[in-house]
Motif scaffolding. Structure first.
Motif, PDB file in Angstrom:
ATOM      1  N   ALA A 118       0.832  -1.206   0.000  1.00  0.00           N
ATOM      2  CA  ALA A 118       0.000   0.000   0.000  1.00  0.00           C
ATOM      3  C   ALA A 118       0.868   1.259   0.000  1.00  0.00           C
ATOM      4  O   ALA A 118       0.617   2.206  -0.751  1.00  0.00           O
ATOM      5  N   PHE A 119       1.904   1.278   0.828  1.00  0.00           N
ATOM      6  CA  PHE A 119       2.782   2.453   0.850  1.00  0.00           C
ATOM      7  C   PHE A 119       3.498   2.633  -0.482  1.00  0.00           C
ATOM      8  O   PHE A 119       3.750   3.741  -0.915  1.00  0.00           O
ATOM      9  N   ALA A 140       4.478   3.887  11.324  1.00  0.00           N
ATOM     10  CA  ALA A 140       3.815   4.479  10.156  1.00  0.00           C
ATOM     11  C   ALA A 140       4.590   5.706   9.665  1.00  0.00           C
ATOM     12  O   ALA A 140       4.731   5.917   8.446  1.00  0.00           O
ATOM     13  N   LEU A 141       5.100   6.513  10.586  1.00  0.00           N
ATOM     14  CA  LEU A 141       5.901   7.676  10.189  1.00  0.00           C
ATOM     15  C   LEU A 141       7.183   7.219   9.486  1.00  0.00           C
ATOM     16  O   LEU A 141       7.617   7.820   8.505  1.00  0.00           O
ATOM     17  N   PHE A 142       7.749   6.151   9.984  1.00  0.00           N
ATOM     18  CA  PHE A 142       8.938   5.589   9.342  1.00  0.00           C
ATOM     19  C   PHE A 142       8.609   5.148   7.913  1.00  0.00           C
ATOM     20  O   PHE A 142       9.349   5.438   6.969  1.00  0.00           O
ATOM     21  N   ARG A 145       8.369   8.048   5.537  1.00  0.00           N
ATOM     22  CA  ARG A 145       9.699   8.512   5.139  1.00  0.00           C
ATOM     23  C   ARG A 145      10.341   7.548   4.145  1.00  0.00           C
ATOM     24  O   ARG A 145      10.929   7.947   3.138  1.00  0.00           O
ATOM     25  N   LEU A 146      10.196   6.262   4.475  1.00  0.00           N
ATOM     26  CA  LEU A 146      10.815   5.227   3.644  1.00  0.00           C
ATOM     27  C   LEU A 146      10.307   5.314   2.203  1.00  0.00           C
ATOM     28  O   LEU A 146      11.077   5.203   1.251  1.00  0.00           O
ATOM     29  N   TYR A 147       8.994   5.516   2.057  1.00  0.00           N
ATOM     30  CA  TYR A 147       8.402   5.573   0.721  1.00  0.00           C
ATOM     31  C   TYR A 147       8.200   7.004   0.249  1.00  0.00           C
ATOM     32  O   TYR A 147       7.616   7.224  -0.809  1.00  0.00           O
ATOM     33  N   ASP A 148       8.639   7.970   1.059  1.00  0.00           N
ATOM     34  CA  ASP A 148       8.588   9.384   0.697  1.00  0.00           C
ATOM     35  C   ASP A 148       7.196   9.761   0.177  1.00  0.00           C
ATOM     36  O   ASP A 148       7.024  10.201  -0.957  1.00  0.00           O
ATOM     37  N   ARG A 149       6.192   9.533   1.042  1.00  0.00           N
ATOM     38  CA  ARG A 149       4.824   9.872   0.640  1.00  0.00           C
ATOM     39  C   ARG A 149       4.060  10.397   1.858  1.00  0.00           C
ATOM     40  O   ARG A 149       4.338  10.023   2.993  1.00  0.00           O
TER      41      ARG A 149
END
Ligand code: DOR
Ligand code: ZN
Length: 358
Positions: A118-119, A140-142, A145-149
């Motif tokens: 989903a991310f 979720a915040l991580f 950031r990981l998927y830059d969205r």
């Protein structure tokens, strides 16, 4: 004195149709919305069956089209089987909802490993809303950031969570959030007064420290959302009380009371209940749409007599200042002095033309 506000938009409403119409349906939920000053609602996907793919979305939108009296959009829920077919539905839905904590209904993305598709696949410009508390919020915040969205965090309830969001925002991370009235006005100390089953809600009511931290950090709160989650009196009083409170008809009076008490400005409220919601969720303008409120009206929120089928309120007995007088939706008087004046089917799908109304 009557004052004109823009039509309010509630991005967090459990309409319950299809499948649990004894709790609420599109007709009654949108009557409650109009009575509360909302001209649009975004409907959560934890219906029965949940809205998780093209088929269940189509069925839900058909119900909305015939039942809704105010404007709307329907969320899609992410499941462990999320893939490109679901991602392609983005232009048609309010957003994607990810249940990362256990709550009402069967959907729960328990394992972080199920979050990746989903991310990765949900379009960046389409809203992604998470129910994420405490360590799940940090995760979720991580992922954001990981998927830059961007992500939007539903019903922030605790000090540790609003501090995480403050920290993320200060570093420029792409996060927005909402707070619900019950987490701003109630704490776990209200549970004995409400009754244990009646007090059940997710996220659970916090401590006085949590509540004060939400008020102290309102500058990082983008949206006020009701999390209108109707359950019947019988269910709340029964052996397995489901979590959730109705909230559509009490939110604006509570926030206007905070304005009266100088805890908020009217501008704070209008930003968080109209402009910011439209921007974050990329909703089209509703032309010739406004709400007239009487800022001076002083009244006591009643035990019964609400439009929601869950004919009760955790705020019953609260004295409030401010009342909805009239609601005009696309040029029509939709509500005036206790009467809903538009029929089921008057509501329009805000995603009929896709994201951004284009
Ligand atoms: O209290 C809640 N009720 N929290 C949720 O996350 C779901 C909701 C419901 O659907 O009843
Ligand atoms: Zn909810």
């Amino acid at each position: 004195m009557l004052l004109r506000l823009p039509g309010l938009i509630d991005p967090h409403v459990h309409v319950r149709e299809p499948g649990q119409e004894h709790k609420e349906d599109w007709d009654t939920a949108t009557q409650a919305a109009l009575a509360g000053g909302f001209t649009a609602v975004l409907a959560m996907p934890n219906t029965r069956p949940p809205v998780t793919d093209a088929g269940t979305l189509k069925a839900a939108l058909q119900r909305a089209a015939t039942g809704a009296r105010c404007d709307y959009a329907q969320y899609l829920a992410a499941t462990a089987g999320f893939g490109p077919e679901q991602a392609r539905l983005a232009p048609r839905v309010a957003g994607l909802k990810m249940y990362l904590n256990r709550t009402f209904g069967p959907i729960w993305l328990r394992d972080h490993g199920t979050w990746h598709p989903a991310f990765r696949l949900w379009p960046r410009e389409a809203p992604l809303v998470v129910h994420a508390e405490r360590v799940h919020l940090a995760a979720a915040l991580f992922f954001a950031r990981l998927y830059d969205r961007p992500i939007h965090v539903a019903h922030v309830a605790y000090r540790e969570d609003i501090l995480l969001i403050r920290g993320a925002k200060e570093r420029g991370w792409p996060v927005t959030c909402e707070v619900a009235p019950h987490h701003l006005w109630l704490t776990e100390a209200d549970a004995p007064r409400l009754g244990e089953g009646w007090a059940e809600v997710r996220p659970r009511l916090g401590t006085a420290t949590d509540r004060e931290a939400l008020w102290a950090n309102l500058d990082v709160v983008d949206v006020f959302a009701t999390d209108h989650a109707p359950h019947t009196r019988e269910e709340k009083a029964g052996p397995n009380p489901p979590p959730g409170y109705p909230g559509l008809e009490t939110a604006l009076p509570l926030f206007l009371t905070a304005v009266h008490e100088s805890r908020l400005t009217l501008e704070d409220v209008v930003q968080r209940m109209a402009h910011n919601v439209r921007r974050i969720f990329r909703l089209p303008e509703q032309a010739a749409t406004w709400v007239e409120v009487d800022l001076e009206a002083s009244w006591v929120l009643p035990e019964r007599g609400w439009r929601t089928k869950a004919d009760w309120s955790p705020f019953a007995g609260f004295r409030v200042r401010g009342r909805v007088h009239r609601v005009v939706l696309r040029g029509q008087t939709a509500y005036q002095e206790g009467r809903v004046l538009v029929p089921p089917g008057f509501g329009q799908d805000l995603r009929a033309k896709g994201l951004n109304g284009r």
